[in-house]
Design an enzyme around this catalytic site. Structure first.
Site, mmCIF file in Angstrom:
data_model
loop_
_atom_site.group_PDB
_atom_site.id
_atom_site.type_symbol
_atom_site.label_atom_id
_atom_site.label_comp_id
_atom_site.label_asym_id
_atom_site.label_seq_id
_atom_site.Cartn_x
_atom_site.Cartn_y
_atom_site.Cartn_z
ATOM 1 N N GLU A 1 55.360 21.682 44.309
ATOM 2 C CA GLU A 1 56.091 21.698 45.577
ATOM 3 C C GLU A 1 55.646 20.555 46.484
ATOM 4 O O GLU A 1 54.489 20.492 46.894
ATOM 5 C CB GLU A 1 55.881 23.046 46.261
ATOM 6 C CG GLU A 1 56.473 24.190 45.447
ATOM 7 C CD GLU A 1 55.911 25.541 45.806
ATOM 8 O OE1 GLU A 1 56.636 26.526 45.660
ATOM 9 O OE2 GLU A 1 54.732 25.621 46.209
ATOM 10 N N ARG B 1 51.815 19.488 46.337
ATOM 11 C CA ARG B 1 50.935 20.563 45.878
ATOM 12 C C ARG B 1 50.366 20.148 44.522
ATOM 13 O O ARG B 1 51.106 19.770 43.619
ATOM 14 C CB ARG B 1 51.724 21.864 45.771
ATOM 15 C CG ARG B 1 51.006 23.008 45.080
ATOM 16 C CD ARG B 1 51.847 24.274 45.153
ATOM 17 N NE ARG B 1 51.316 25.335 44.312
ATOM 18 C CZ ARG B 1 51.714 26.609 44.380
ATOM 19 N NH1 ARG B 1 52.654 26.957 45.240
ATOM 20 N NH2 ARG B 1 51.180 27.533 43.591
ATOM 21 N N ARG C 1 44.931 31.629 51.280
ATOM 22 C CA ARG C 1 46.083 31.282 52.098
ATOM 23 C C ARG C 1 45.941 31.931 53.471
ATOM 24 O O ARG C 1 46.507 32.978 53.773
ATOM 25 C CB ARG C 1 47.378 31.698 51.402
ATOM 26 C CG ARG C 1 47.642 30.880 50.144
ATOM 27 C CD ARG C 1 48.988 31.196 49.545
ATOM 28 N NE ARG C 1 49.217 30.391 48.349
ATOM 29 C CZ ARG C 1 50.337 30.424 47.624
ATOM 30 N NH1 ARG C 1 51.336 31.234 47.986
ATOM 31 N NH2 ARG C 1 50.460 29.674 46.557
#
Length: 541
Positions: free
Chosen positions: A395, A411, A475
């Site tokens: 990504e 990414r 995250r």
């Protein structure tokens, strides 16, 4: 004399024991305060009580800059005690007190918390009368805040606990977090809205008319990736993100060719605005007939819908109100040997020369992913695909850092940091950027990158803005960063933490006006959270 000395030692031991047994900690998380929510966590209070029986009061003081007229209510809740299983850790709540992942995520879960006191339209200094009997050991309290509907997106909240009493005596307490300025946000989408289990993969743009368009996956059955029952959803705001219109569905395939909806999902959208024509484009991956297994592994080499995922586009010529039928561009850009071709989710760009650019990713015959771009020189009528920028990347987001020079921020499955490459020939060739794998840390997650030209922002300088979970493993810590040197460095003084807690971690940025950047992201408090941030709050003075 000996008796007095022993008594003195016993007195000291009693003081020490009292202090150890009655430890009190106050923690203020840096998470968004959603204007549309009944309860937002303002403070946590963790009280270890082995020789006090009742919590009497907690005093709270708001900062002088707080607009008290925007606060509807402040509440004190008691949420019980701790499990022995977690005795070796330090926590500030026994469970999630407000669900950010369901349609019930507007108010405190009543089975997890007991309301002890409430102040409506509070003054700057308030006292909560708890009168709560304490469980021997760890006890959890938390303070909730509710804003009024017309609260400004740019309002901030600062507050502190000033006193705590138990058994009618003052308790010492320790602040376990830095003093935060808490920022407003809007929960654009929550699990359960419109019968959708989960909303994921945000994209965000500002149209030529100033409208904000947010796109995302509407994942009806669960939060899992394609292949599943997934449509492309869109939310539209004409007032800078303060309010959002009812969700539209720009792209869906239903029961195409007689297969169930769950085997016709379309997702991972990317959106762009053609600055010259005003047309808005969305590109997404459509999966047909993969038996509800993950498309990443079950899309195969080939070109037809029965073999491989299809790259689909829709367009809007009325500022995102209505959308065309899907347009299949797979044959224009896919190599038949690739297993899977899809867009880099988030947003694309319109270059200064009018070229439209979307980030892309594909899986080669050996199963290795590569990131790149696809371009249109004729305002979206036809598309060509670039050479890959770097292997084992997925990504990506693209920005025109100088006229004709594109930066691809990717990414990287190697983990730890973002991969960065540049091209000056629309992706025919790529060069590793000096910041590659060094300047921007990541936990292997999608991120957002936008270029803001000097003429379009109040600093009068070209800048890059970037957002992602600012960690290498988890995250969490959603952060916006600014760079004034083309992405070579991202100074810590030009960074702003928005959400320290855990979420799915995807985000997308857009400029709202010359002073303000907007972000749509997967936060800890709602599946799709929007916040508007003044550049002056990100950039060092």
């Amino acid at each position: 004399m000996k008796i007095k000395f022993v008594s003195f030692l016993l007195f000291l031991a009693a003081i020490f024991t009292l202090s150890a047994q009655n430890s009190v900690f106050v923690y203020e998380p840096q998470i968004p305060i959603l204007i549309d929510r009944t309860d937002n966590v303002l403070m946590y209070v963790r009280l270890v009580a082995n020789d006090v029986k009742t919590l009497n009061t907690i005093d709270l003081s708001f900062g002088k800059e707080v607009n008290l007229k925007e606060i509807r209510s402040v509440r004190l809740f008691y949420s019980g005690t701790e499990a022995d299983q977690r005795k070796d850790g330090v926590y500030y709540a026994p469970v999630g007190l407000i669900s950010g992942n369901s349609g019930k995520g507007l108010a405190a879960e009543p089975s997890y918390s007991i309301l002890r006191d409430e102040h409506k339209n509070p003054s700057g200094n308030i006292r909560f009368n708890a009168n709560q009997n304490l469980f021997p050991g760890i006890n959890y309290f938390w303070i909730s805040i509710q804003m009024k509907p017309k609260t400004s997106l740019f309002s901030n909240i600062s507050a502190k606990v000033t006193a705590i009493t138990a058994d009618n005596k003052s308790l010492d307490f320790e602040l376990k977090s830095q003093s935060h300025t808490r920022r407003m946000g809007v929960g654009v989408r929550r699990g359960g809205d419109d019968g959708v289990a989960a909303f994921r993969i945000p994209g965000l743009v500002t149209t030529n008319a100033g409208t904000l368009l947010g796109v995302y996956d509407a994942r009806y059955n669960s939060s899992v990736d394609l292949q599943e029952h997934v449509d492309i959803g869109l939310s539209r705001s004409t007032n800078g993100g303060k309010t959002w219109e009812k969700m539209r569905i720009p792209m869906a395939f239903g029961q195409y060719e007689g297969l169930p909806k769950g085997q016709n999902g379309v997702g991972d959208p990317s959106i762009l605005v053609d600055k010259q024509t005003g047309t808005i484009w969305i590109v997404a991956a459509w999966t047909h007939g993969m038996g509800n297994r993950r498309a990443w592994f079950n899309s195969l080499p080939g070109m037809t819908i029965h073999e491989t995922a299809q790259l689909m586009m829709v367009r809007s010529d009325d500022d995102g109100k209505t959308w065309s039928a899907p347009i299949n561009v797979t044959s224009q850009v896919k190599d038949p040997s690739w297993r899977f071709l899809l867009q880099g989710p988030g947003r694309g760009i319109s270059m200064n020369d009018g070229t439209l650019v979307f980030p892309t990713q594909y899986i080669d015959p050996q199963g290795l992913p590569h990131a790149g771009i696809m371009c249109s020189k004729d305002h979206g009528n036809t598309w060509t695909i670039s050479a890959p920028a770097r292997d084992n990347t997925t990504e990506a987001q693209v920005a025109e850092v100088t006229p004709g020079v594109l930066m691809l921020n990717m990414r990287d499955n190697r983990g730890g940091s973002r991969a960065v490459s540049i091209t000056s020939d629309y992706g025919k060739t790529w060069t590793e950027h000096p910041s590659n794998r060094s300047a921007l840390q990541e936990p292997v997650c999608m991120a957002s990158l936008i270029k803001v030209e000097a003429i379009d922002n109040i600093t009068g300088k070209d800048l890059l803005l970037f957002s992602n979970p600012n960690t290498t493993k988890d995250r969490k810590n959603m952060t916006i960063k600014a760079s004034f040197d083309g992405g070579l460095t991202w100074k810590e003084s030009n960074q702003l933490l928005l959400d320290e807690d855990y979420g799915w971690g995807y985000s997308c940025l857009t400029m709202i006006d010359k002073e303000t950047v907007g972000i749509l992201y997967e936060s800890s408090v709602a599946h799709m959270t929007f916040q508007a941030v003044k550049l002056k709050d990100i950039i060092e003075k």
